[in-house]
Design an enzyme around this catalytic site. Structure first.
Site, mmCIF file in Angstrom:
data_model
loop_
_atom_site.group_PDB
_atom_site.id
_atom_site.type_symbol
_atom_site.label_atom_id
_atom_site.label_comp_id
_atom_site.label_asym_id
_atom_site.label_seq_id
_atom_site.Cartn_x
_atom_site.Cartn_y
_atom_site.Cartn_z
ATOM 1 N N GLY A 88 4.936 43.418 33.211
ATOM 2 C CA GLY A 88 4.862 44.356 32.103
ATOM 3 C C GLY A 88 4.537 45.764 32.546
ATOM 4 O O GLY A 88 5.064 46.721 31.989
ATOM 5 N N SER A 94 1.157 40.036 38.944
ATOM 6 C CA SER A 94 0.792 39.493 37.642
ATOM 7 C C SER A 94 1.765 38.383 37.222
ATOM 8 O O SER A 94 1.951 37.419 37.965
ATOM 9 C CB SER A 94 0.728 40.623 36.613
ATOM 10 N N TYR A 95 2.409 38.498 36.038
ATOM 11 C CA TYR A 95 3.337 37.448 35.617
ATOM 12 C C TYR A 95 4.569 37.384 36.508
ATOM 13 O O TYR A 95 5.329 36.418 36.458
ATOM 14 C CB TYR A 95 3.754 37.638 34.155
ATOM 15 N N ASP A 138 -10.301 42.063 40.443
ATOM 16 C CA ASP A 138 -9.515 41.738 39.253
ATOM 17 C C ASP A 138 -10.121 40.520 38.571
ATOM 18 O O ASP A 138 -10.404 39.514 39.229
ATOM 19 C CB ASP A 138 -8.066 41.450 39.666
ATOM 20 N N HIS A 198 -6.337 44.599 39.614
ATOM 21 C CA HIS A 198 -5.143 43.792 39.342
ATOM 22 C C HIS A 198 -3.883 44.420 39.933
ATOM 23 O O HIS A 198 -3.015 43.723 40.447
ATOM 24 C CB HIS A 198 -4.991 43.630 37.823
#
Length: 439
Positions: free
Chosen positions: A81, A155-156, A355, A407
């Site tokens: 994102g 992340s994703y 994170d 993160h």
């Protein structure tokens, strides 16, 4: 219209449609608004249609290496994102040609001609669309075909990256030739395995004193077998309690202050073409908000060739609409690692250790679940004489932590991130402490 003039115009249009280099020139990006310095590299931005029936088109941004790009590999950067990492690559000497992609449809500037198509995203369709994007993108940029190719993300993208890698490997095998010359992939603070990600998350939050003993116990009872994306009611209730206990901090970077900046002033400075510090060495907790202001400026979108009529009405760092309507998401991608590791791909996993979204403990549990033999034991790695983090090498996989990074590692620790990416692309281990002679 004169028939000869008409035929001439048609000929020009056909030449542009058939000549990939002509399309490249249409995608070339000029100087960005607010850019108070010159760059020594070329960059391109535009769209590649991945589904003709629905008109799904993914937005890309290619930044070529500043020195001899024809000799450098191509690195695709995917994210779950966030897109703010582009700023980092502008501030450092590019050691690779970096291709950023807004994926899936509905994220960033990517769009579909079918209403609400962004409500039908999922892991399988995203992997298929990303593969189609690459196949079509290489037609537009044929000079990159056959180039060493790596996929990275955070992340994703812990799902996107290995899933796309798997799709490329299978596509090459199906065609009996190397269509895309995939050499490896690297992911950071990556969603990997729901059980281990939750286990490590709860342990991390408790160990640094963010949650109570009782909440820690309840999280392990009600959430340990939950999906990281689609949680149940009882788990949600305990997560809400944990959120209250944690308070108003940035979970993506737990030891840095949250953003409290005045963004009206930021916007005015941009319009006045004054220097606003978009590119900086120190971490700015307001980078996400700055990015939202910047990429919604009409002049920025014009330079990047954004299709304003089709793309989302507002650029956002994360699309809640896409997230809330996500379809298929496997609870683990460790099976993909088990499939790809024996193929000899260069696979690295890195983790910023401040994170609290997908913390270092989660990643360590997931790696341990692979039961890989250790080839080089746990040790510190160094950057300019200082410990940059820690690393361990396994048979088929390298793990690296980045000390003090949140993160988004390149955002929080750009210098150390550059050392990381250079080590990865060169295939070298992370640097050891160099002994300096007194003589």
């Amino acid at each position: 219209m004169n028939i000869f003039l008409f035929l001439f115009i048609v000929k020009i249009q056909l030449s542009f449609s058939l000549d990939p280099y002509a399309q490249q020139q249409l995608d070339r990006v000029s100087k960005l608004p607010g850019q108070n310095f010159n760059v020594s590299f070329e960059h391109y931005a535009g769209y590649v249609t991945v589904n003709e029936e629905s008109g799904r088109a993914l937005f890309y941004w290619l930044l070529e290496a500043d020195e001899d790009p024809s000799s450098k590999p191509l690195v695709l950067w995917l994210n779950g994102g966030q897109w703010i990492f582009i700023l980092y690559f502008f501030s450092e000497s590019l050691s690779a040609n970096v291709l950023f992609l807004d994926s899936p449809v509905g994220v960033g500037f990517s769009y579909s001609n079918i209403t609400n198509d962004q409500l039908n995203n999922g892991d399988k369709r995203t992997a298929a669309d990303n593969l189609e994007f690459l196949l079509e993108w290489f037609k537009r940029f044929p000079q990159y075909k056959g180039r060493d190719f790596y996929i990275t993300g955070e992340s994703y993208a812990g799902h996107y990256v290995p899933q796309l890698s798997q799709a490329i490997v299978r596509h090459n095998h199906k065609n009996g030739e190397v269509i895309i010359n995939l050499k490896g992939f690297m992911v950071g603070n990556a969603l990997t395995d729901d059980f281990h990600d939750y286990l490590g998350l709860f342990q991390f939050m408790w160990s640094v004193g963010m949650i109570s003993d009782e909440t820690f116990k309840q999280l392990n009872v009600f959430c340990d077998s939950q999906s990281f994306i689609h949680t149940s009611g009882p788990c949600d209730k305990v997560l809400d309690i944990a959120d209250e206990e944690i308070g108003d901090i940035d979970m993506y970077s737990i030891f840095t202050p949250p953003c409290t900046a005045n963004f009206n002033r930021f916007s005015r400075l941009l319009k006045q073409k004054k220097k606003v510090g978009l590119i900086r060495r120190a971490y700015d907790p307001c980078t996400e908000q700055h990015s939202t202001v910047y990429f919604n400026l009409p002049e920025v979108q014009n330079v990047l060739h954004v299709h304003k009529k089709n793309s989302p009405s507002k650029w956002e760092t994360c699309s809640e609409e896409v997230n809330e309507n996500w379809k298929d998401t496997p609870m683990s991608v460790l099976d993909i690692y088990r499939e790809l590791i024996p193929l000899g791909l260069r696979i690295w996993i890195f983790s910023g250790d401040t994170d609290a979204v997908i913390p270092v403990t989660s990643t360590r549990y997931s790696i341990d679940a692979l039961n890989l033999p250790t080839t080089s034991p746990w040790r510190a790695w160094y950057d300019d004489g200082q410990v940059g983090g820690w690393t361990q090498e396994y048979n088929g996989l390298t793990f690296v932590t980045v000390r003090g990074a949140g993160h988004e590692v390149p955002l929080h620790k750009p210098k150390q991130a550059l050392t990381l990416i250079k080590s990865y692309l060169s295939g070298n281990s992370m640097p050891k402490l160099e002994q300096v002679s007194d003589l």
